[in-house]
Design a protein around this motif. Sequence first.
Motif: not given
Length: 276
Positions: A156-160, A162-165, A190-192, A261-264
Amino acid sequence: MITVAPTGAETAKADAPTLPVTLDELVRASRACAEIGASVVHVHIRDDDARPTLDLGRLRDTVAALRESTDLVVQLSTGGAVTDPEADRLRVLDAQPDAASCTMGTVNFGADVFLNRWEFVVELHRRMREREIVPEYEIFDLGHLAALHRLLDKHGPPYGGHVHCDLVMGVPGGMPGTVQALTAAVQMLPAGATFSATGVGRTTLPVMLASLSAGGHLRVGMEDTLTYGPGEPVRDNAQLVARAAGLARIAQRPPAPVEDVRGLLGIRDRRPARAT
Ligand code: KMH
Ligand code: ZN
């Protein structure tokens, strides 16, 4: 978004005298970088002898000091040094940072091996979600992106959400710091997902320019880059952030304000209330 990685774990203070290794040096460097466009700080800490450490008390003090004196997203490294055991690397999360790195697989690291077993990666991802810490998935090789898809599919997805690499390119043993490798990596995201990129050593500039062109964010700092130009040692971290901010402006993609950035990234705000 500009992330500064001011210290790292693999460079000796003797080899780079301006490397920030004390808490005071780290806070001063982070403040200077924030003023000129950094919004995230990727943190490795050192002991009294300037050797890398994952001491929990020091990590807690570091998180508190950076939160007290900057608005930067405080991202602790769970990578540590190549020699750090898994238990110590997992314990980093107990310092309650805003964000933490999560390397998506094993990679040769020069003459060393940076070991990241699948079960360990899953445990990091799981504990970060439990503690409401935003991961930054560190990608040293293309196979790490296949592992990231597997992780998100199975766990499953991470906390928040949003996936950031972060593409860490040019490590001897990992993917090269080239336009071709960056393009291949971006196609596998990954998408998004969003991404930042950093090229170590002499791949710093090609990777920075490629990332700006490809819509990516930037990571810079003395963890990755110790030479500003041929034969010219880096003066300090601010010099690297200033160059990144300047190139970002030229690309008409100016540094993002820290609140954006905090929001993103979906960061939970743990900053203390400050007297105004
Ligand atoms: N020091 C490297 C072996 C991270 O911070 O998560 C690992 C590293 C990655 O720096
Ligand atoms: Zn690191």
